[in-house]
Design a protein around this motif. Structure first.
Motif, PDB file in Angstrom:
ATOM      1  N   ASP A 194     -27.080 -16.008   5.210  1.00  0.00           N
ATOM      2  CA  ASP A 194     -27.305 -17.093   6.166  1.00  0.00           C
ATOM      3  C   ASP A 194     -25.959 -17.504   6.775  1.00  0.00           C
ATOM      4  N   PRO A 195     -25.937 -17.767   8.101  1.00  0.00           N
ATOM      5  CA  PRO A 195     -24.668 -18.173   8.707  1.00  0.00           C
ATOM      6  C   PRO A 195     -24.192 -19.503   8.117  1.00  0.00           C
ATOM      7  N   ASN A 196     -22.945 -19.554   7.661  1.00  0.00           N
ATOM      8  CA  ASN A 196     -22.446 -20.812   7.102  1.00  0.00           C
ATOM      9  C   ASN A 196     -20.992 -21.084   7.499  1.00  0.00           C
ATOM     10  N   ASP A 197     -20.654 -20.661   8.713  1.00  0.00           N
ATOM     11  CA  ASP A 197     -19.284 -20.848   9.192  1.00  0.00           C
ATOM     12  C   ASP A 197     -18.878 -22.320   9.260  1.00  0.00           C
ATOM     13  N   PHE A 198     -19.873 -23.187   9.376  1.00  0.00           N
ATOM     14  CA  PHE A 198     -19.546 -24.598   9.570  1.00  0.00           C
ATOM     15  C   PHE A 198     -19.108 -25.278   8.270  1.00  0.00           C
ATOM     16  N   ILE A 199     -19.326 -24.612   7.119  1.00  0.00           N
ATOM     17  CA  ILE A 199     -18.898 -25.203   5.849  1.00  0.00           C
ATOM     18  C   ILE A 199     -17.487 -24.733   5.535  1.00  0.00           C
ATOM     19  N   LYS A 200     -16.577 -25.700   5.396  1.00  0.00           N
ATOM     20  CA  LYS A 200     -15.182 -25.307   5.145  1.00  0.00           C
ATOM     21  C   LYS A 200     -14.914 -25.261   3.654  1.00  0.00           C
ATOM     22  N   THR A 211      -7.675 -29.078  -6.045  1.00  0.00           N
ATOM     23  CA  THR A 211      -6.714 -28.730  -4.992  1.00  0.00           C
ATOM     24  C   THR A 211      -7.423 -28.600  -3.654  1.00  0.00           C
ATOM     25  N   LYS A 212      -8.618 -27.933  -3.688  1.00  0.00           N
ATOM     26  CA  LYS A 212      -9.360 -27.772  -2.443  1.00  0.00           C
ATOM     27  C   LYS A 212      -9.755 -29.145  -1.900  1.00  0.00           C
ATOM     28  N   PHE A 213     -10.153 -30.039  -2.805  1.00  0.00           N
ATOM     29  CA  PHE A 213     -10.559 -31.381  -2.380  1.00  0.00           C
ATOM     30  C   PHE A 213      -9.429 -32.066  -1.614  1.00  0.00           C
ATOM     31  N   VAL A 214      -8.228 -32.012  -2.189  1.00  0.00           N
ATOM     32  CA  VAL A 214      -7.075 -32.644  -1.539  1.00  0.00           C
ATOM     33  C   VAL A 214      -6.810 -32.012  -0.176  1.00  0.00           C
ATOM     34  N   GLU A 215      -6.861 -30.693  -0.129  1.00  0.00           N
ATOM     35  CA  GLU A 215      -6.627 -29.997   1.146  1.00  0.00           C
ATOM     36  C   GLU A 215      -7.625 -30.420   2.210  1.00  0.00           C
ATOM     37  N   VAL A 216      -8.907 -30.447   1.794  1.00  0.00           N
ATOM     38  CA  VAL A 216      -9.954 -30.786   2.755  1.00  0.00           C
ATOM     39  C   VAL A 216      -9.771 -32.218   3.258  1.00  0.00           C
ATOM     40  N   VAL A 217      -9.473 -33.144   2.334  1.00  0.00           N
ATOM     41  CA  VAL A 217      -9.282 -34.533   2.744  1.00  0.00           C
ATOM     42  C   VAL A 217      -8.125 -34.630   3.733  1.00  0.00           C
ATOM     43  N   LYS A 218      -7.048 -33.918   3.441  1.00  0.00           N
ATOM     44  CA  LYS A 218      -5.883 -33.926   4.354  1.00  0.00           C
ATOM     45  C   LYS A 218      -6.287 -33.390   5.733  1.00  0.00           C
ATOM     46  N   ASP A 219      -6.987 -32.252   5.711  1.00  0.00           N
ATOM     47  CA  ASP A 219      -7.423 -31.632   6.973  1.00  0.00           C
ATOM     48  C   ASP A 219      -8.306 -32.568   7.782  1.00  0.00           C
ATOM     49  N   SER A 233      -7.329 -34.187  11.373  1.00  0.00           N
ATOM     50  CA  SER A 233      -8.035 -33.808  12.608  1.00  0.00           C
ATOM     51  C   SER A 233      -8.735 -35.014  13.231  1.00  0.00           C
ATOM     52  N   VAL A 234      -9.232 -35.920  12.390  1.00  0.00           N
ATOM     53  CA  VAL A 234      -9.896 -37.106  12.950  1.00  0.00           C
ATOM     54  C   VAL A 234      -8.859 -38.050  13.553  1.00  0.00           C
ATOM     55  N   LYS A 235      -7.703 -38.169  12.916  1.00  0.00           N
ATOM     56  CA  LYS A 235      -6.628 -39.004  13.488  1.00  0.00           C
ATOM     57  C   LYS A 235      -6.209 -38.471  14.852  1.00  0.00           C
ATOM     58  N   ALA A 236      -6.143 -37.138  14.944  1.00  0.00           N
ATOM     59  CA  ALA A 236      -5.748 -36.531  16.216  1.00  0.00           C
ATOM     60  C   ALA A 236      -6.757 -36.864  17.321  1.00  0.00           C
TER      61      ALA A 236
END
Lengths: 315, 55
Positions: free
Chosen positions: A309-315, B25-33, B37-40
């Protein structure tokens, strides 16, 4: 078309007489021109009420939800696809249905006709491709093809996909149609422009919910907009509440919408409600190769999981 | 998400992520990202309900 009408009456009479169905769902003349209404025939002597012409745009699948008796239903291409959707969503059983399929050549958009006539329309008759409109005593001839609903001009499934009998020979399907030109036009806009486009589109909305009521997919016992505990969306005329209603309703139709145009037809304000659902129809076709209501054999993409299933939108 | 952006939400304002409870670690990265991006993009001016003004 008139041949269809006689065949529909004949079939309805036969089915009711032999007792193989308890009710026939079809159309009868409405009180106003171009406003045929659904009718429920239970006695063979009432079948004369049934009509068929270019004003049968209402989707009759809407009247099947949770029915228990044996029913015969008159179904165009889109109606039949909604019947399929009803069956796979367990809202009706296939064996409870006798589907009288009607190959369709598109339904007339009453607003297009009204826009060309000054004053009240008294009568509309049709003969092949010619619509004769009587308006304030004067007769006017219009081309039926040019008066079709937008979704009908973009339709590629005019013949019923599921039926027990057809009332006529299948019609030629339209080919080479660009069904999503309008969606792409909006996709090309900047965010601000898009926002404004939908702002203007929804400005006339009075939240009568006619679009929801006419939609065969909207069968929830309590719609999210009617809930008050919890209240999912504001009930006011605030533009944000109106927008929330429209896009959430569209999401509920994702992968299920057959583009029958019932919502747009029902809207008293003439809002192009299909602008929301067409985007989802385009996405679901591109992402899953899916068109709603074409088969009983396959589950819709949004109620199954596949590893690819396409899931590109999930990072 | 496609429909949200289709009706005028700026790309980047709505984001989805799948993070296991073990992926700190991923959580921190995602929150930073997400925050950057929202601030921008700046404050959300469109999809926002104004409070009702009472005289």
């Amino acid at each position: 078309m008139s041949g269809y009408q006689d065949k529909i009456k004949e079939t309805a009479k036969r089915l009711l007489k032999e007792g193989s169905v308890e009710m026939v769902i079809g159309f009868r003349k409405g009180t106003l021109p171009m406003m045929n209404e659904p009718c429920f025939i239970r006695r063979p002597e009432d079948v004369h009420q049934l009509v068929w012409d270019s004003n049968c745009g209402i989707n009759l699948a809407n009247y099947l939800t949770d029915r228990k008796e044996k029913i015969a239903i008159v179904a165009k291409g889109c109606d039949s696809r909604n019947i399929v959707t009803h069956i796979i969503e367990n809202k009706i059983k296939r064996e409870k249905l006798h589907i009288i399929g009607v190959p369709c050549q598109g339904m007339v958009d009453k607003r297009k006709v009204a826009a060309l006539c000054a004053g009240d329309i008294e009568n509309v008759t049709e003969d092949g491709d010619v619509l004769t409109v009587t308006c304030q005593g004067a007769e006017k001839k219009l081309s039926r093809k040019e008066m079709l609903q937008e979704n009908c001009t973009l339709c590629i499934h005019r013949n019923p996909v599921l039926f027990d009998e057809l009332v006529g020979e299948p019609v030629a399907e339209q080919t080479g149609i660009d069904r999503f030109a309008e969606v792409r036009r909006i996709e090309a806009m900047e965010s601000q422009e898009k926002w404004q486009y939908f702002e203007d589109l929804l400005a006339p909305c009075v939240r009568c919910y006619a679009c929801r009521n006419a939609c065969p997919l909207c069968y929830c016992p309590t719609c999210f907009v009617d809930e008050s505990k919890p209240q999912w969306v504001g009930k006011s005329q605030n533009p944000i509440d109106i927008r929330t209603f429209h896009f959430l309703r569209a999401y509920h139709c994702a992968g299920r919408c057959t583009d029958c145009g019932a919502c747009e037809r029902a809207c008293p304000m003439g809002i192009k409600v299909r602008q929301f659902t067409s985007k989802l129809n385009k996405d679901v076709l591109e992402m899953f190769g899916w068109e709603a209501g074409m088969t009983l054999e396959q589950r819709p993409p949004l109620d199954t999981y596949k590893p690819n299933d396409p899931n590109d939108f999930i990072k | 998400m496609n429909l949200m952006e289709h009706m005028g939400i700026e790309p980047g304002r709505l984001q989805f992520s799948w993070i296991s409870s073990a992926e700190s670690t991923k959580f921190v990265e995602v929150v930073k990202d997400v925050t950057s991006s929202v601030k921008a993009l700046g404050p959300n001016t469109t999809y926002k309900k104004q409070a009702v003004k009472v005289a």
